[in-house]
Design a protein around this motif. Structure first.
Motif, PDB file in Angstrom:
ATOM      1  N   VAL A 120       1.340 -26.511 -40.822  1.00  0.00           N
ATOM      2  CA  VAL A 120       1.255 -25.292 -41.314  1.00  0.00           C
ATOM      3  C   VAL A 120      -0.205 -25.234 -41.602  1.00  0.00           C
ATOM      4  O   VAL A 120      -0.790 -26.074 -42.279  1.00  0.00           O
ATOM      5  N   SER A 121      -0.691 -23.933 -41.178  1.00  0.00           N
ATOM      6  CA  SER A 121      -2.010 -23.717 -41.513  1.00  0.00           C
ATOM      7  C   SER A 121      -2.503 -22.117 -41.751  1.00  0.00           C
ATOM      8  O   SER A 121      -1.551 -21.191 -41.221  1.00  0.00           O
ATOM      9  N   GLU A 122      -3.208 -21.582 -42.431  1.00  0.00           N
ATOM     10  CA  GLU A 122      -3.373 -20.494 -42.750  1.00  0.00           C
ATOM     11  C   GLU A 122      -5.219 -20.222 -42.706  1.00  0.00           C
ATOM     12  O   GLU A 122      -5.967 -21.377 -43.412  1.00  0.00           O
ATOM     13  N   GLU A 123      -5.649 -19.050 -42.289  1.00  0.00           N
ATOM     14  CA  GLU A 123      -7.132 -18.896 -42.099  1.00  0.00           C
ATOM     15  C   GLU A 123      -7.841 -17.589 -42.404  1.00  0.00           C
ATOM     16  O   GLU A 123      -6.866 -16.857 -41.740  1.00  0.00           O
ATOM     17  N   SER A 124      -8.407 -17.373 -43.010  1.00  0.00           N
ATOM     18  CA  SER A 124      -9.046 -16.188 -43.311  1.00  0.00           C
ATOM     19  C   SER A 124     -10.642 -15.967 -42.896  1.00  0.00           C
ATOM     20  O   SER A 124     -11.239 -16.852 -43.624  1.00  0.00           O
ATOM     21  N   ILE A 125     -11.027 -15.057 -41.937  1.00  0.00           N
ATOM     22  CA  ILE A 125     -12.522 -15.095 -41.856  1.00  0.00           C
ATOM     23  C   ILE A 125     -12.844 -14.156 -42.617  1.00  0.00           C
ATOM     24  O   ILE A 125     -12.554 -12.534 -42.157  1.00  0.00           O
ATOM     25  N   ILE A 126     -13.764 -13.811 -43.433  1.00  0.00           N
ATOM     26  CA  ILE A 126     -14.436 -12.805 -44.434  1.00  0.00           C
ATOM     27  C   ILE A 126     -15.670 -12.554 -44.132  1.00  0.00           C
ATOM     28  O   ILE A 126     -16.545 -13.405 -44.153  1.00  0.00           O
ATOM     29  N   GLU A 127     -16.178 -11.417 -44.028  1.00  0.00           N
ATOM     30  CA  GLU A 127     -17.418 -10.870 -43.702  1.00  0.00           C
ATOM     31  C   GLU A 127     -18.066 -10.728 -44.970  1.00  0.00           C
ATOM     32  O   GLU A 127     -17.359 -10.318 -46.190  1.00  0.00           O
ATOM     33  N   ASP A 128     -19.337 -11.231 -45.240  1.00  0.00           N
ATOM     34  CA  ASP A 128     -19.966 -11.196 -46.423  1.00  0.00           C
ATOM     35  C   ASP A 128     -21.420 -10.358 -46.023  1.00  0.00           C
ATOM     36  O   ASP A 128     -22.381 -10.938 -45.595  1.00  0.00           O
ATOM     37  N   GLY A 129     -21.355  -9.124 -46.257  1.00  0.00           N
ATOM     38  CA  GLY A 129     -22.568  -8.294 -45.942  1.00  0.00           C
ATOM     39  C   GLY A 129     -22.955  -7.315 -46.689  1.00  0.00           C
ATOM     40  O   GLY A 129     -22.473  -7.185 -47.840  1.00  0.00           O
TER      41      GLY A 129
END
Length: 287
Positions: A120-129
């Motif tokens: 099982v895997s979870e991933e979030s790509i989060i912009e930091d701008g």
């Protein structure tokens, strides 16, 4: 089995990593006390029943204690980390790993677990701008039940969140301040790190086409004993109107407000999470 999935609506949603692990344990012979430990990148180990931890009721008055000195440097910036956690439910326990790393101008927050042949895997790509933190993509993969897989795309120019991977594809309006379940945690930590968290904050999380609003409030500070030593922590409560579920989380003040302990009550059940080990910006976390 009375419930298909336990609920841990803060650290993981009910179809996420923790839920799958305990769903698997409860759905097979593990329910009787046997089973395996899901330690990332290691071979399986026998799962041994452990007595439930003795904890104060979550509505108890916060403990006020003297500060513990630590070598960690204070910073107003988010730092990358790698961590291993123990997850417990009643007499069952297992482990999971999570990491936060910088990918260009974005953050990648991910977590993984393996239980026998199940991954099982979870991933979030989060912009930091310039607009602050905002999620760009959230993905959940479950080798045991692909029907639970998700891939949420956050299209900010079109103000639209969509998931074409979930068994019931959906789209929903997207407004500023909306997060997925992982990026919401980073937003909360950033508010503490930057000193913008006063006494409470509101979070909106989108999942499976539905928006849910949570109230997060600061209820005190405590020094807690942990596997990495004594840590100065801030103690928060997260709840949602109309829900009996309540989550208490402790975050290490001297270690970039890393989550070190979590307890959630849901009707008669209690779920908990505890930090076992971590490195923050390449430095070992210790009390």
């Amino acid at each position: 089995m009375s419930k298909s999935y336990p609920k841990l609506a803060f650290f993981f949603c009910k179809n996420s990593l923790l839920a799958l692990v305990f769903f698997t344990l409860a759905s097979h012979t593990f329910a009787s006390g046997g089973g395996m430990s899901a330690i990332h990148d290691t071979g399986p180990k026998m799962l041994v029943p452990v007595p439930p931890a003795k904890t104060k009721p979550i509505n108890a008055e916060p403990t006020k204690a003297e500060s513990v000195k630590t070598p960690a440097a204070q910073t107003s910036k988010i730092l990358p980390y790698e961590a291993e956690y123990k997850i417990s439910s009643n007499s069952l326990t297992t482990t999971a790993t999570r990491s936060l790393s910088k990918q260009g101008n974005n953050w990648q927050l991910s977590q993984h677990a393996k239980l026998m042949f199940i991954k099982v895997s979870e991933e979030s790509i989060i912009e930091d701008g310039a607009m602050g933190l905002r999620p760009l993509r959230y993905e959940y993969n479950n080798s045991f039940s692909s029907k639970q897989d998700q891939k949420i795309n956050f299209d900010w120019p079109r103000a639209l969140a969509t998931d074409k991977k979930y068994r019931k594809p959906w789209s929903a309006p997207l407004t500023a301040g909306t997060f997925d379940q992982l990026s919401a945690q980073l937003q909360m930590r950033q508010a503490l790190i930057s000193g913008r968290f006063d006494t409470a904050m509101v979070q909106t999380v989108v999942n499976r086409g539905k928006h849910k609003t949570y109230q997060v409030e600061k209820i005190g500070e405590e020094i807690i004993d942990s596997p990495v030593g004594k840590l100065n922590t801030v103690k928060l409560r997260r709840s949602r109107e109309g829900s009996d579920s309540e989550t208490i989380v402790w975050l290490a003040k001297d270690w970039n407000f890393l989550i070190v302990r979590l307890e959630q009550t849901d009707e008669d059940d209690t779920y908990s999470l505890e930090l076992l080990s971590a490195t923050l910006n390449g430095k070992k976390v210790k009390g």
